[in-house]
Design a protein around this motif. Structure first.
Motif, PDB file in Angstrom:
ATOM      1  N   UNK A 237       6.164   8.540  -1.629  1.00 34.99           N
ATOM      2  CA  UNK A 237       6.321   9.186   0.161  1.00 34.99           C
ATOM      3  C   UNK A 237       7.588   8.904   0.527  1.00 34.99           C
ATOM      4  N   UNK A 238       8.302   9.904   0.990  1.00 33.93           N
ATOM      5  CA  UNK A 238       9.661   9.906   1.704  1.00 33.93           C
ATOM      6  C   UNK A 238       9.362   9.275   2.912  1.00 33.93           C
ATOM      7  N   UNK A 239       8.605   9.226   3.515  1.00 33.63           N
ATOM      8  CA  UNK A 239       8.361   8.645   4.908  1.00 33.63           C
ATOM      9  C   UNK A 239       7.882   7.332   4.621  1.00 33.63           C
ATOM     10  N   UNK A 240       7.485   6.783   5.746  1.00 42.75           N
ATOM     11  CA  UNK A 240       7.227   5.201   5.499  1.00 42.75           C
ATOM     12  C   UNK A 240       5.533   5.208   5.417  1.00 42.75           C
ATOM     13  N   UNK A 241       4.818   6.549   5.202  1.00 45.25           N
ATOM     14  CA  UNK A 241       3.671   6.469   5.098  1.00 45.25           C
ATOM     15  C   UNK A 241       2.585   6.060   6.206  1.00 45.25           C
ATOM     16  N   UNK A 242       2.089   7.039   6.841  1.00 36.51           N
ATOM     17  CA  UNK A 242       1.296   6.760   8.123  1.00 36.51           C
ATOM     18  C   UNK A 242      -0.211   6.178   7.813  1.00 36.51           C
ATOM     19  N   UNK A 243      -0.797   6.407   6.828  1.00 37.13           N
ATOM     20  CA  UNK A 243      -2.025   5.905   6.357  1.00 37.13           C
ATOM     21  C   UNK A 243      -1.623   4.606   5.829  1.00 37.13           C
ATOM     22  N   UNK A 244      -0.513   4.447   5.047  1.00 37.73           N
ATOM     23  CA  UNK A 244      -0.120   3.182   4.197  1.00 37.73           C
ATOM     24  C   UNK A 244       0.321   2.286   5.618  1.00 37.73           C
ATOM     25  N   UNK A 245       0.812   2.590   6.410  1.00 40.52           N
ATOM     26  CA  UNK A 245       1.286   1.665   7.695  1.00 40.52           C
ATOM     27  C   UNK A 245       0.002   1.176   8.270  1.00 40.52           C
ATOM     28  N   UNK A 246      -1.106   1.973   8.326  1.00 42.34           N
ATOM     29  CA  UNK A 246      -2.203   1.548   9.005  1.00 42.34           C
ATOM     30  C   UNK A 246      -2.743   0.506   8.202  1.00 42.34           C
ATOM     31  N   UNK A 247      -3.084   0.717   6.913  1.00 37.58           N
ATOM     32  CA  UNK A 247      -3.662  -0.241   5.908  1.00 37.58           C
ATOM     33  C   UNK A 247      -2.867  -1.590   5.957  1.00 37.58           C
ATOM     34  N   UNK A 248      -1.478  -1.308   5.997  1.00 39.56           N
ATOM     35  CA  UNK A 248      -0.656  -2.586   6.162  1.00 39.56           C
ATOM     36  C   UNK A 248      -1.253  -3.477   7.400  1.00 39.56           C
ATOM     37  N   UNK A 249      -1.174  -2.773   8.474  1.00 44.86           N
ATOM     38  CA  UNK A 249      -1.226  -3.343   9.801  1.00 44.86           C
ATOM     39  C   UNK A 249      -2.719  -3.985   9.774  1.00 44.86           C
ATOM     40  N   UNK A 250      -3.697  -3.373   9.150  1.00 48.24           N
ATOM     41  CA  UNK A 250      -4.970  -4.078   9.129  1.00 48.24           C
ATOM     42  C   UNK A 250      -4.992  -5.320   8.128  1.00 48.24           C
TER      43      UNK A 250
END
Ligand code: PYC
Length: 314
Positions: A237-250
């Motif tokens: 992912x060239x972006x910081x990944x929206x679903x990945x950032x969501x998982x990280x915050x959880x």
């Protein structure tokens, strides 16, 4: 070229990661829910997915988005995300790209926008300056501190969480999370994913963990962490990944390191950033992700029946 099937698409990038939204030309997949429409696409229309995102028209980082009629009357559209190897549940950068694309074609204006995805309803706030804040599907942690022995790498310990897709999240000492190390990062994260699959380690209900996310200290002074995200297949992912950032915050919340409402600024591998936070909705943890997308092209794809590669390279 009279008689050649065509599709109208709009390309954008969200913090560096491309999205191609299909506006016309894809026969509407039937279904009462967006999940049913996605199942039909997988079964009956997979050649179209390949033709839209794979080479020679696309490449492995392009995420496609098919707009469909919504499930809810309040929603502007349904959306099914896909890439070069299959279909995604949700896609954070993709949703930001979809909102800006809908604005570009005059289907939405700044304000509140509801959208339906195969994994549930989501929404977005579009600001006058083009910044988009999405309200993702609820995120949750499945397991923490899972250790696997990865060939060539040794023991790796990480967390398994859902943020609209399934993620294994970990830190690796020794390899800088920089673009010039992307070859090695792809090799290592693929080895981790393969090990999880071989070991039968999954998300809940046996779900495949198809994203692997690495973390390190940020390069930007305004970020909290930098990541590298392996997407399904062999793209990063060239972006910081929206679903990945969501998982990280959880995960951070479960470990007592992120309060509800506290901002988490996630830098991605190209140096762009999403700002995220969690809100509670009953027992659910709802991630919000803020970022920018820019429309880069409008195009008509031609599917010449004489072209042996009209449905993409294998
Ligand atoms: O932003 O959620 C995301 C995403 C998933 C795969 C590529 N981008």
């Amino acid at each position: 070229m009279n008689g050649v099937p065509t599709m109208d698409v709009i390309d954008s990038h969200t913090e560096g990661e491309p999205t191609r939204v299909v506006l016309t030309g894809w026969p509407e997949p039937p279904g009462h829910t967006i999940a049913e429409r996605r199942t039909f696409m997988e079964r009956e229309q997979d050649a179209l997915r390949r033709g839209v995102v794979r080479e020679p028209r696309g490449h492995d980082a392009v995420v496609g988005a098919l707009l469909t009629p919504p499930e809810r009357p309040t929603a502007a559209a349904g959306v099914v995300f896909f890439n070069d190897v299959g279909y995604l549940g949700m896609c954070g950068h993709g949703l930001i790209g979809v909102v800006r694309t809908l604005q570009h074609v005059g289907r939405v204006a700044p304000g509140h926008i509801e959208l339906d995805t195969p994994v549930g309803p989501v929404s977005a706030e579009l600001s006058d300056d083009g910044v988009v804040t999405i309200r993702n599907v609820p995120a949750r942690v499945h397991r923490t501190d899972v250790t696997v022995t990865v060939p060539g790498l040794g023991e790796v310990t990480g967390d398994i969480a859902w943020g609209g897709n399934w993620f294994f999240l970990t830190e690796l000492a020794g390899v800088p999370l920089t673009l010039d190390h992307r070859g090695e990062l792809l090799r290592l994260t693929t080895a981790i994913r393969d090990t999880l699959i071989r070991a039968g380690i999954t998300g809940s209900a046996g779900a495949l963990i198809d994203h692997v996310e690495l973390f390190t200290a940020p390069s930007r002074p305004d970020a909290d962490a930098r990541n590298f995200v392996l997407c399904p297949g062999s793209a990063y992912d060239r972006s910081p990944c929206g679903t990945g950032t969501s998982a990280k915050m959880a995960v951070l919340h479960a470990k007592g390191r992120l309060r509800l409402g506290q901002r988490w600024r996630q830098e991605g591998i190209v140096g762009s950033m999403f700002t995220g936070w969690l809100e509670a909705d009953g027992d659910a943890l709802v991630p919000h992700i803020q970022g920018r997308a820019f429309v880069t092209a409008r195009a008509t794809l031609l599917f010449d029946p004489q072209d042996p590669f009209r449905h993409g390279l294998a």
